[in-house]
Every structure is written in structure tokens, then in C-alpha cells.
Scaffold this active site. Structure first.
Site, mmCIF file in Angstrom:
data_model
loop_
_atom_site.group_PDB
_atom_site.id
_atom_site.type_symbol
_atom_site.label_atom_id
_atom_site.label_comp_id
_atom_site.label_asym_id
_atom_site.label_seq_id
_atom_site.Cartn_x
_atom_site.Cartn_y
_atom_site.Cartn_z
ATOM 1 N N CYS A 1 60.687 44.460 58.628
ATOM 2 C CA CYS A 1 60.593 45.927 58.043
ATOM 3 C C CYS A 1 59.894 45.779 56.494
ATOM 4 C CB CYS A 1 61.940 46.606 57.593
ATOM 5 S SG CYS A 1 62.851 47.128 58.949
ATOM 6 N N GLY B 1 63.478 62.796 54.637
ATOM 7 C CA GLY B 1 63.170 61.583 54.868
ATOM 8 C C GLY B 1 64.162 60.753 55.455
ATOM 9 N N ASP C 1 69.582 53.370 63.230
ATOM 10 C CA ASP C 1 69.172 54.870 62.660
ATOM 11 C C ASP C 1 70.095 55.720 63.319
ATOM 12 O OD1 ASP C 1 67.104 53.874 61.202
ATOM 13 O OD2 ASP C 1 65.466 54.287 62.575
ATOM 14 N N HIS D 1 57.152 51.249 77.006
ATOM 15 C CA HIS D 1 55.707 51.095 76.955
ATOM 16 C C HIS D 1 55.335 49.759 76.222
ATOM 17 C CE1 HIS D 1 51.868 52.964 76.968
ATOM 18 N NE2 HIS D 1 51.414 52.884 75.705
ATOM 19 N N SER D 2 54.020 49.345 76.801
ATOM 20 C CA SER D 2 53.655 48.107 76.140
ATOM 21 C C SER D 2 51.956 48.417 76.046
ATOM 22 C CB SER D 2 53.931 46.879 77.183
ATOM 23 O OG SER D 2 53.253 47.286 78.412
ATOM 24 N N ASP E 1 70.614 53.918 56.224
ATOM 25 C CA ASP E 1 70.756 52.517 56.531
ATOM 26 C C ASP E 1 69.683 51.967 55.426
ATOM 27 O OD1 ASP E 1 68.558 53.356 57.978
ATOM 28 O OD2 ASP E 1 68.804 51.958 59.507
#
Length: 330
Positions: free
Chosen positions: A13, A48, A90, A139-140, A223
């Protein structure tokens, strides 16, 4: 074994777009509601918060989020576990339970073998299974840097959501995981040293903490991830119209975190977090190294709760707005 962290310019992160720059991009950005919306948006861009929430027919709240990042550790299975726990967090931070996840995988297929990608996906599937959450595809894409995470859907009672704008003066502040993940991960990337305490902390789900918060009737939470404790606390206090008073000595730290800061293993993201929050901060007499730890960019950190739950240290409290969002006391 391939050192996955050496294939990423950032890490975990800490590779997020800095909060100040992100807010500038989103400033004035409005999303028009659909002409015939069948769902009521309960949580969107305004504060946010950790995830988006809509109320659908029947009174159910549907939570939606996505999170992915570059390798934070070299072990692919552990990276998968950590990234999944981080994405699921989340939903827990909003007071919900995850029900379905989609993998998001970016892979340098001409550089790193698919055996490593398989281990990353296996780690993610393992943590999702622990959470009782289905993994149903994803998805890749080909990418020069490896990245992994999940898009997660969860459910909640709209009357029992936890939001970052629901804080009020007089509430205590609790934190459910220790800080120091960013600096330890940065040391790991630079030296190859492994910190099992950091891996265990990042791979741990916030599910039990969310259940305990719900049992206590807590309605305000977030978080602690890439913007650090100070950044997320600033956002919570700003959204709630209060000032947060933080007792630095009460904030739990991982073993080795202070030494990592002392030795200079501070991610650029942590320094940017502190720079962003500093204009909204009162911290007379607090050492710069302590502030860097409080601003340290966490990956899959704990829940920051406006309330108390068993086992989580109280690290401060909320007071009426005093002209800045966070006061740090040594």
C-alpha cells in the site's frame, strides 16, 4: 527463489498515489446518478471512505471495493494471502461481510514463471476461504510489474454500517493491529530479512474485529492502510467534524519497527503521508521518528474504531473541533 519485491518500484500500500495528489485529481469530480437508479447510494466519493455502499430492494446494503498492489514480500503465497486480506478489509471496515471476490492479476509473463502466479492466487484463495468468501474468476493483464489484489462484494445491514463520518466528540479511539508494517516491509525489500510478525499481522483478517465492533454498536470506523494511521485518522476526523487526540505512547508497534525507522528504512509513501497531514497536525514535543511511524504506510493494517472492543488498545479519543484534525501527545 525469485525475490518478487525486486520487480516492483513500490511496495504494498506504500505504492498508492499520495493522498494529497489523489484528492486534487478527485476535487470537483461529481458522478451523476443514473436516470432510473434502482439502488440508493449510501456511501460514495464524498468522504473518501473505504468502500462504496448502495441500498437495494429489500433493504440490503451492498458493499463494493477493489484493492491491488505490487509485492510487499518475496514469498508469492504470502503475498497472495496479504493482498486478499487487505482487499477484504474494506468490507469489514464498513461493517459488512464479504460474499464474493474477483482476482485482479497483473503479470510480467516473459520474466516471471506462471508457477509463481499460481502460488499468489492460491494464497488469495486460501484467505478468501477463511473469510467464507467465494472467489469467482477475475481479470488478468500483462504488466512489467507484478500486481495482485481483489475486487470484493459484501453485504451489510444499512442501519449498522460503520462509516468514517460518524465520529462524535467523547468517543474513544481503538486500533486492532500494531503499526510498523511499512518500515519492516521496506527493510525486507532492501535486505531480504524476513519478519514473520509482519507477515502474520498482514495476513490476518479483520473479521473478528468487525464482529466485535458490531456487537458494541460502533458506527464509526476505517481501516489503516496506505495513508498511515495519521492519514486515515485525519480523514475520519475531517469527515466527522471533530478533532482526534492521539496518545503516541499507547499506539502498539510491531517488534523491530522503531529500529527500522532508526536505520532509515522509511518508505517514500510514509514520508508523503506525514507531509500531507502535517498542516492539520498539532504535535509539539513529539519526535520526528515517532511521527514517521504514526504516518507509516500500512499494508493490510487494522481497524481504527471510534469505540472500544475487547483486546484492542485505546489510543486516543475524539473531541470537539479545535481547528485541526489531529493532536498527537507524546
Amino acid at each position: 527463489m525469485e525475490r518478487l519485491t525486486q520487480y516492483a518500484t513500490g511496495g504494498g500500500c506504500a505504492c498508492k498515489i499520495p493522498p494529497g495528489e489523489l484528492e486534487e485529481v478527485l476535487s470537483g469530480f461529481g458522478v451523476l446518478p443514473p436516470a432510473e437508479a434502482e439502488a440508493e447510494l449510501l456511501v460514495g466519493l464524498a468522504t473518501g471512505d473505504d468502500a462504496a455502499v448502495v441500498r437495494i430492494e429489500g433493504g440490503t446494503a451492498v458493499i463494493s471495493t477493489a484493492d491491488f498492489f505490487t509485492p510487499v514480500v518475496d514469498d508469492p503465497y504470502d503475498w497472495g494471502r496479504i493482498a486478499a486480506a487487505n482487499a477484504l478489509s474494506d468490507v469489514y471496515a464498513m461493517g459488512g461481510r464479504p460474499i464474493m471476490a474477483l482476482n485482479l492479476l497483473c503479470w510480467p509473463r516473459e520474466v516471471l514463471p506462471y508457477d509463481l502466479a499460481r502460488e499468489v492466487l492460491r494464497g488469495g484463495a486460501q484467505v478468501a476461504a477463511e473469510a467464507g468468501c467465494h472467489v469467482a474468476g477475475g481479470h488478468s493483464v500483462t504488466d512489467p510489474e507484478p500486481k495482485y489484489g481483489m475486487a470484493v462484494t459484501g453485504l451489510a445491514d444499512p442501519g449498522k454500517l460503520m462509516r468514517n463520518d460518524a465520529g462524535r466528540a467523547g468517543l474513544p479511539l481503538s486500533l486492532t493491529k500494531p503499526l510498523g508494517l511499512g518500515v519492516l516491509n521496506n527493510r525486507h525489500k532492501a535486505t531480504g530479512e524476513v519478519f514473520p510478525q509482519a507477515v502474520a499481522t498482514m495476513a490476518a483478517l479483520n473479521a473478528e474485529a468487525a464482529r466485535a465492533a458490531a456487537a458494541q454498536g460502533i458506527s464509526c470506523a476505517t481501516d489503516v492502510t496506505g495513508f498511515g494511521l495519521l492519514g486515515h485518522l485525519h480523514k475520519l476526523a475531517r469527515a466527522s467534524g471533530v478533532t482526534a487526540v492521539l496518545d503516541a505512547a499507547a499506539v502498539p508497534l510491531l517488534e523491530g519497527a522503531r529500529e527500522a525507522v532508526r536505520d532509515g528504512y522509511v518508505p517514500g509513501g510514509s514520508r508523503r503521508n506525514l507531509d500531507w497531514v502535517r498542516p492539520h497536525l498539532a504535535a509539539d514535543g513529539v519526535a520526528e521518528q515517532t511521527l514517521l511511524l504514526l504516518a507509516d504506510a500500512q499494508t493490510s493494517g487494522g481497524l481504527l474504531l471510534a469505540g472500544e472492543i475487547p483486546g484492542a488498545p485505546v489510543i486516543g479519543h475524539l473531541v470537539a473541533d479545535r481547528g485541526h484534525t489531529v493532536e498527537v501527545r507524546a
